[in-house]
Design a protein around this motif. Structure first.
Motif, short mmCIF file in Angstrom:
data_model
loop_
_atom_site.label_atom_id
_atom_site.label_comp_id
_atom_site.label_asym_id
_atom_site.label_seq_id
_atom_site.Cartn_x
_atom_site.Cartn_y
_atom_site.Cartn_z
N LYS A 1 1.37 4.19 7.61
CA LYS A 1 1.07 5.16 6.57
C LYS A 1 1.65 6.53 6.91
CE LYS A 1 -2.76 7.19 3.94
NZ LYS A 1 -4.23 7.22 3.74
N ASP A 2 1.43 6.99 8.15
CA ASP A 2 1.89 8.33 8.55
C ASP A 2 3.41 8.44 8.51
OD1 ASP A 2 -0.74 9.00 8.93
OD2 ASP A 2 -0.68 8.89 11.12
N ASP B 1 3.47 -0.49 -4.57
CA ASP B 1 2.21 -0.97 -5.14
C ASP B 1 2.44 -1.49 -6.56
OD1 ASP B 1 2.80 1.56 -6.09
OD2 ASP B 1 0.72 2.23 -6.14
N LYS C 1 5.34 6.73 6.58
CA LYS C 1 5.78 6.43 5.22
C LYS C 1 6.69 5.22 5.15
CE LYS C 1 5.17 11.23 3.76
NZ LYS C 1 5.79 12.43 3.16
N GLN D 1 0.59 -6.00 3.85
CA GLN D 1 -0.80 -5.62 3.55
C GLN D 1 -1.25 -6.27 2.24
OE1 GLN D 1 -1.78 -1.43 4.36
NE2 GLN D 1 0.12 -1.26 5.55
N LYS E 1 0.83 -1.22 0.00
CA LYS E 1 0.00 0.00 0.00
C LYS E 1 0.86 1.27 0.00
CE LYS E 1 -3.66 -2.59 0.34
NZ LYS E 1 -4.45 -2.90 -0.85
N ALA E 2 2.18 1.09 0.06
CA ALA E 2 3.10 2.23 0.07
C ALA E 2 3.73 2.37 -1.31
CB ALA E 2 4.18 2.03 1.13
N LEU F 1 -1.62 0.17 11.22
CA LEU F 1 -1.77 0.63 9.83
C LEU F 1 -1.63 2.14 9.69
CD1 LEU F 1 -4.69 -1.60 8.48
CD2 LEU F 1 -2.24 -2.03 8.42
N LYS F 2 -2.18 2.88 10.64
CA LYS F 2 -2.12 4.34 10.56
C LYS F 2 -0.68 4.83 10.72
CE LYS F 2 -4.24 8.59 12.33
NZ LYS F 2 -2.98 9.33 12.40
#
Length: 590
Positions: free
Chosen positions: A472-473, A344, A475, A513, A339-340, A468-469
């Motif tokens: 993402k935050d 992808d 990176k 993921q 997802k990064a 997960l957050k």
């Protein structure tokens, strides 16, 4: 450059020297003593057999650890060392047999009088409980307590971090809301579990699953007394139904267990409960821990992930009689987070496979003897589905060396001919992991993949790289870690890692993921079949797909050099606990 890169990274040349020394010294085998003050039972004396077998009771078992349990709450723990340690104070319906060698993989009754009575085409499991099962407060352990403990897994906003197999198997549609949100005035709870009387528990599965008893053997199958459940605070002092109870637990500092006088030996055929007390000193200084172990200040390393480079070199050279070269079912890997961006794109992921110097990573971690063999398959060798010959990137053919030209070609295919930037996570308290991360950083930099490394304690992994957050935050694009089978099947190794239905907001172990319907279907198909050969082929095909799509990059089938204190008795490596010593059987000479 990231913090400490220049002065911390172990060079490949230095690692090669250390590995060569280990190889020359270790291959001689034998049981003769080293030159140290303490005399052990012999090199590899605890591999497949007992070292210092004894029934002597008394004394204090002194453990040291580089990090705390990920949780003392049985429904929240996922570290193998925590599962091993928990058998001191938790019991389940069935558990691993406490014997060395292959029998240690078998299950035996624990709180149950026998293994399950399986009916209804493999969908109904019935157990009767033993007499004399007690909590540390003297009250009886009942079937309702087992049901309630399992139900806590559904409270995934509070009880986070542990395995969720039972939730997936007993409630695949997610209809039950968990004990803390149960609005039923009668509090009947999860419909799939029946408790017709205090000594009977019945599990009704929507579909057969041949690994179900393996799931019940995990600490997540431990009973919890509702009156003692302090929810997220239960980890601070869980109520014991085993031979020991918590005297104290100072987070990241120490653990002290003492005898649970309410426990009845007549009800327990698994635990000899030899020591009077068990202490754990938690110290993040790995080199210091090795020195204290070799000096006899501690008996065993709780974490069981092997000694540091300096520690293992000294141990092999001077105290070979107190060393075991553990061949574990662990795989060391890098998860590529799909997802990064740009991971992808499959070609950007493949570029990492081609640019990685697997041989250098092996040497950085200590060489083949101390670290293990180079991996080319996501499944460990002991798990049906492992394919040692499948090598689409030519890793074994090139003896682990990178193919820079192919890496650059893949970068061009994914639209990143000059490379890209990403963040790699590593655990600072895992021997060799940060060094391996820094070596990988240098390797990938040669093709323009510029890595920043973010490190944290392994005890925090489920709430950092498993959140997960935060992933993402911050990176994150890559996560370096290790994994051993929860039980010896494709499901028991791979489902938390690769099945999209196991992706959790926090406490997530599908770090890549991976959300691939074809992989999810492979798990379903493998679980439906009763033909072991067919299931093995499905998992073999799954392993090929994981590699072909470059979701998850294994790089080492782990081995380690483990210290065995000369004060220990009843010592053997257990296949049920990834080759660690079976802690619940240990005793001490003094």
């Amino acid at each position: 450059m990231p913090r400490g890169f220049r002065n911390r990274r172990l060079t490949a040349a230095a690692a090669l020297v250390a590995a060569s020394a280990l190889t020359v010294t270790a291959c001689g085998g034998g049981d003769d003593g080293g030159d140290g003050e303490s005399k052990g039972a012999g090199y590899n004396a605890a591999i497949g057999k007992y070292a210092n077998k004894s029934t002597k009771k008394g004394g204090t078992l002194r453990m040291v650890a580089k990090q705390d349990l990920d949780s003392a709450d049985p429904q929240r723990a996922y570290f193998g060392m925590a599962w091993d340690f928990m058998r001191f104070y938790t019991r389940t319906l069935v558990t691993a047999k406490s014997e060395p060698g292959s029998p240690g993989s078998d299950l035996v009754p624990d709180m149950a009088t026998d293994m399950a009575k399986i009916t209804n085409g493999g969908k109904t499991y019935t157990y009767k409980l033993r007499d004399g099962l007690t909590w540390e407060d003297g009250s009886e352990v009942t079937s309702e307590h087992i049901k309630y403990g399992i139900e806590r897994i559904w409270a995934d906003d509070v009880i986070t971090g542990g395995p969720v197999y039972l939730k997936q198997v007993l409630d695949p549609k997610g209809e039950y809301k968990g004990p803390y949100r149960d609005k039923d005035p009668k509090k009947l709870g999860l419909k799939a579990i029946e408790t017709p009387d205090p000594k009977t528990i019945i599990f009704n599965l929507p579909a057969p699953n041949s690994d179900f008893e393996q799931m019940l053997a995990m600490p997540s199958g431990t009973p919890v007394k509702p009156e003692a459940d302090t929810k997220e605070k239960y980890t601070t002092k869980p109520l014991s139904n085993g031979p020991y109870k918590f005297q104290s637990h100072r987070a990241n500092k120490s653990i002290v267990l003492v005898r649970n006088k309410a426990w009845k030996k007549s009800s327990d055929e698994v635990r000899p409960a030899l020591p009077d007390k068990i202490t754990v000193a938690i110290n993040k200084n790995l080199e210091e821990n090795d020195k204290r172990l070799m000096a006899g200040d501690y008996d065993v390393d709780l974490n069981g992930t092997g000694m540091t480079q300096s520690g293992r070199t000294t141990a092999i050279q001077d105290h070979r009689d107190s060393v075991d070269n553990m061949q574990t079912p662990f795989v060391r890997y890098v998860a590529l987070i799909t997802k990064a961006k740009p991971f992808d794109n499959v070609n950007c992921r493949k570029a990492v496979f081609y640019a990685t110097d697997f041989a250098s990573l092996q040497q950085t971690r200590g060489g083949e003897v101390a670290a293990g063999k180079i991996a080319n398959n996501p499944f460990p060798k002991a798990v049906p589905g492992h394919d040692s010959k499948y090598d689409p990137y030519g890793i074994l053919e090139r003896k682990g060396k990178p193919d820079v030209a192919k890496a650059k070609a893949e970068l061009k295919k994914c639209g990143k001919p000059s490379g890209f930037k990403t963040v790699l996570t590593a655990r600072s308290d895992q021997p060799g992991e940060e060094d391996a991360a820094e070596a990988l950083q240098e390797q990938l930099g040669k093709v323009g993949i510029n890595i920043t490394i973010d490190t944290f304690s392994g005890a925090d992994a489920s709430t950092i790289s498993g959140d997960l957050k935060k992933v993402k935050d911050r990176k994150y694009g890559m996560t370096m870690s290790g994994w051993g089978p929860d039980f010896n099947s494709g499901q028991g190794f791979g489902q938390p890692l690769w099945d999209s239905r196991f992706i959790l907001k926090t406490g997530n172990y599908n770090e890549s993921q991976i959300d691939d319907p074809k992989i999810d279907k492979m798990f379903d198909d493998a679980l439906k079949t009763t033909d072991k050969a067919e299931a093995k082929q499905i998992y073999t095909d799954m392993g090929h797909k994981i590699i072909d799509d470059a979701y998850w990059m294994p790089f080492i089938y782990e081995a380690n050099i483990t210290w065995r204190g000369s004060n220990l008795t009843n010592v053997y490596s257990s296949p049920a606990f990834s080759g660690r010593f079976d802690y619940v059987k240990l005793g001490v000479k003094k």
